[in-house]
Design a protein around this motif. Structure first.
Motif, PDB file in Angstrom:
ATOM      1  N   ALA A   1      51.862  50.946  34.334  1.00 44.25           N
ATOM      2  CA  ALA A   1      51.877  51.488  35.699  1.00 44.25           C
ATOM      3  C   ALA A   1      52.944  52.562  35.829  1.00 44.25           C
ATOM      4  N   TYR A   2      52.545  53.711  36.351  1.00 42.22           N
ATOM      5  CA  TYR A   2      53.467  54.808  36.621  1.00 42.22           C
ATOM      6  C   TYR A   2      54.304  55.163  35.388  1.00 42.22           C
ATOM      7  N   GLY A   3      53.615  55.198  34.239  1.00 46.50           N
ATOM      8  CA  GLY A   3      54.244  55.626  33.000  1.00 46.50           C
ATOM      9  C   GLY A   3      55.035  54.569  32.265  1.00 46.50           C
ATOM     10  N   ARG A   4      54.991  53.332  32.710  1.00 48.20           N
ATOM     11  CA  ARG A   4      55.788  52.271  32.077  1.00 48.20           C
ATOM     12  C   ARG A   4      54.940  51.023  31.856  1.00 48.20           C
ATOM     13  N   GLU A   5      54.988  50.489  30.651  1.00 45.07           N
ATOM     14  CA  GLU A   5      54.313  49.222  30.385  1.00 45.07           C
ATOM     15  C   GLU A   5      55.135  48.091  30.985  1.00 45.07           C
ATOM     16  N   LEU A   6      54.502  47.278  31.790  1.00 44.62           N
ATOM     17  CA  LEU A   6      55.180  46.137  32.413  1.00 44.62           C
ATOM     18  C   LEU A   6      55.114  44.957  31.441  1.00 44.62           C
ATOM     19  N   LYS A   7      55.994  44.997  30.440  1.00 38.24           N
ATOM     20  CA  LYS A   7      55.920  44.078  29.308  1.00 38.24           C
ATOM     21  C   LYS A   7      56.089  42.622  29.708  1.00 38.24           C
ATOM     22  N   TYR A   8      56.840  42.375  30.759  1.00 45.64           N
ATOM     23  CA  TYR A   8      57.132  40.989  31.133  1.00 45.64           C
ATOM     24  C   TYR A   8      56.246  40.487  32.272  1.00 45.64           C
ATOM     25  N   PHE A   9      55.385  41.359  32.763  1.00 42.59           N
ATOM     26  CA  PHE A   9      54.514  40.971  33.873  1.00 42.59           C
ATOM     27  C   PHE A   9      53.453  40.010  33.372  1.00 42.59           C
ATOM     28  N   LEU A  10      53.307  38.890  34.045  1.00 44.96           N
ATOM     29  CA  LEU A  10      52.332  37.880  33.646  1.00 44.96           C
ATOM     30  C   LEU A  10      50.976  38.224  34.247  1.00 44.96           C
ATOM     31  N   SER A  11      49.972  38.328  33.397  1.00 48.51           N
ATOM     32  CA  SER A  11      48.630  38.706  33.841  1.00 48.51           C
ATOM     33  C   SER A  11      48.136  37.742  34.916  1.00 48.51           C
ATOM     34  N   GLN A  12      47.436  38.307  35.921  1.00 49.55           N
ATOM     35  CA  GLN A  12      46.982  37.482  37.036  1.00 49.55           C
ATOM     36  C   GLN A  12      45.871  36.525  36.636  1.00 49.55           C
ATOM     37  N   SER A  13      44.970  36.976  35.787  1.00 48.02           N
ATOM     38  CA  SER A  13      43.815  36.137  35.467  1.00 48.02           C
ATOM     39  C   SER A  13      43.169  36.609  34.186  1.00 48.02           C
ATOM     40  N   ARG A  14      42.294  35.799  33.673  1.00 43.92           N
ATOM     41  CA  ARG A  14      41.470  36.177  32.536  1.00 43.92           C
ATOM     42  C   ARG A  14      40.098  36.604  33.036  1.00 43.92           C
ATOM     43  N   LEU A  15      39.588  37.671  32.449  1.00 48.71           N
ATOM     44  CA  LEU A  15      38.290  38.202  32.852  1.00 48.71           C
ATOM     45  C   LEU A  15      37.315  38.102  31.693  1.00 48.71           C
ATOM     46  N   ASP A  16      36.115  37.586  31.960  1.00 51.59           N
ATOM     47  CA  ASP A  16      35.087  37.521  30.920  1.00 51.59           C
ATOM     48  C   ASP A  16      34.631  38.936  30.587  1.00 51.59           C
ATOM     49  N   ARG A  17      34.748  39.327  29.306  1.00 53.05           N
ATOM     50  CA  ARG A  17      34.413  40.692  28.927  1.00 53.05           C
ATOM     51  C   ARG A  17      33.473  40.794  27.728  1.00 53.05           C
ATOM     52  N   MET A  18      33.389  39.764  26.881  1.00 53.85           N
ATOM     53  CA  MET A  18      32.486  39.872  25.742  1.00 53.85           C
ATOM     54  C   MET A  18      31.497  38.707  25.739  1.00 53.85           C
ATOM     55  N   PHE A  19      30.233  39.044  25.496  1.00 52.97           N
ATOM     56  CA  PHE A  19      29.147  38.087  25.572  1.00 52.97           C
ATOM     57  C   PHE A  19      28.184  38.302  24.399  1.00 52.97           C
ATOM     58  N   ARG A  20      27.473  37.256  24.028  1.00 49.58           N
ATOM     59  CA  ARG A  20      26.248  37.470  23.261  1.00 49.58           C
ATOM     60  C   ARG A  20      25.288  38.174  24.210  1.00 49.58           C
ATOM     61  N   ARG A  21      24.793  39.333  23.786  1.00 44.68           N
ATOM     62  CA  ARG A  21      23.995  40.145  24.708  1.00 44.68           C
ATOM     63  C   ARG A  21      22.771  39.399  25.234  1.00 44.68           C
ATOM     64  N   ASP A  22      22.149  38.587  24.397  1.00 41.19           N
ATOM     65  CA  ASP A  22      20.923  37.906  24.828  1.00 41.19           C
ATOM     66  C   ASP A  22      21.193  36.771  25.810  1.00 41.19           C
ATOM     67  N   MET A  23      22.479  36.497  26.109  1.00 44.93           N
ATOM     68  CA  MET A  23      22.826  35.491  27.109  1.00 44.93           C
ATOM     69  C   MET A  23      22.918  36.092  28.515  1.00 44.93           C
ATOM     70  N   LEU A  24      23.113  37.409  28.584  1.00 48.66           N
ATOM     71  CA  LEU A  24      23.350  38.064  29.871  1.00 48.66           C
ATOM     72  C   LEU A  24      22.051  38.408  30.577  1.00 48.66           C
ATOM     73  N   GLU A  25      21.993  38.141  31.871  1.00 43.07           N
ATOM     74  CA  GLU A  25      20.832  38.529  32.671  1.00 43.07           C
ATOM     75  C   GLU A  25      21.143  39.745  33.535  1.00 43.07           C
ATOM     76  N   ARG A  26      22.274  39.718  34.238  1.00 40.54           N
ATOM     77  CA  ARG A  26      22.649  40.817  35.123  1.00 40.54           C
ATOM     78  C   ARG A  26      24.071  40.575  35.615  1.00 40.54           C
ATOM     79  N   TYR A  27      24.554  41.527  36.401  1.00 37.92           N
ATOM     80  CA  TYR A  27      25.833  41.378  37.097  1.00 37.92           C
ATOM     81  C   TYR A  27      25.592  41.333  38.596  1.00 37.92           C
TER      82      TYR A  27
END
Length: 278
Positions: free
Chosen positions: A133-159
């Protein structure tokens, strides 16, 4: 839902692999010329890189094409979920990883993605962000959540979903295993104050529209309470204060988004729309 896209193909890709599972990485764009080169380069290890563009007026499309991405144009913006579903229709890999244009896959994360693809497992993988953010990596910032990003394609129907959209899976014969990559994506979330203000408008209004559809109520006091709670959580408990000025701005803009979401839900309820552009 979808209209036919215009396609702008990049250079011809290498032969499709037959001896191992294949990977598609899909990227949504609109006016991302300042991000797209680094993003596509970080995804270049995939068998197929797809860019679905929402009507860029800069040279995003040309840059993506020059780097070998397969580009499809859908300028009739109908929301993030629609664009992700459209991207799915063009994917050919056994696995599909969704990457945003302001994100980079690090070498460590690339190795973990490739290992997951080689496994052939029918599963879902989530990611966490390392925020820049604003040119600086927030190295100690704890991520808010985990997001599903990779799937077996044949499992996905839509968003589905106006903002913070989610995947809808095809009916499964058994529970789907879920994993999380240990390495993080680099997320160039907020680079300028002006860009943050533009993002604030979009996400606040989309969030208000989503809550209006669900029958929720808004108001100034409700917005203030939500903003205070999220700022306290991000800045104090998730260590945003260790990021100095950039850390404060990052947390403050998210809190402002929460406030204006509930203010708009009350004062702009009758005019809310789910088609606020990127």
């Amino acid at each position: 839902m979808s209209t036919p896209s215009s396609s702008v193909s990049g250079p011809v890709a290498a032969a499709w692999p037959t001896d191992r599972p294949s990977l598609t990485i899909g990227i949504l764009t609109k006016n991302e010329a300042h991000h797209i080169e680094a993003c596509v380069r970080s995804a270049a290890f995939a068998d197929q890189v797809i860019v679905v563009d929402s009507g860029s007026t800069d040279n995003t499309v040309a840059l993506a094409q020059d780097l070998g991405a397969e580009v499809h144009l859908y300028p009739d913006w109908q929301g993030f979920a629609v664009q992700r579903t459209r991207l799915l229709s063009h994917a050919r890999g056994d696995y599909l990883f969704y990457l945003d244009a302001d994100e980079l896959i690090t070498p460590a994360l690339q190795a973990q993605i490739e290992a997951a693809v080689r496994s052939g497992e029918r599963a879902i993988w989530a990611i966490e962000w390392s925020v820049v953010a604003y040119g600086r990596e927030l190295k100690y910032f704890l991520s808010q959540s985990r997001l599903d990003r990779m799937f077996r394609r044949d499992m996905l129907e839509r968003y589905e979903g106006v903002v913070h959209e989610h995947a809808v899976l095809k009916p499964q014969d058994q529970p789907v295993p879920r994993h999380a990559f240990k390495a993080r994506l680099l997320h160039y979330s907020r680079e300028t104050v002006r860009g943050s203000l533009e993002k604030l408008t979009q996400y606040a209004m989309l969030g208000a529209a989503k809550r209006a559809q669900a029958g929720k109520r808004g108001g100034v006091l409700r917005g203030m309470a939500s903003a205070f709670a999220i700022f306290l959580r991000l800045y104090v408990f998730r260590l945003g204060f260790l990021g100095g000025g950039p850390g404060f701005l990052f947390c403050y803009f998210i809190a402002l988004e929460c406030f204006f979401r509930y203010a708009a839900l009350y004062y702009d309820r009758e005019s809310l729309s789910q088609s606020v552009g990127r």
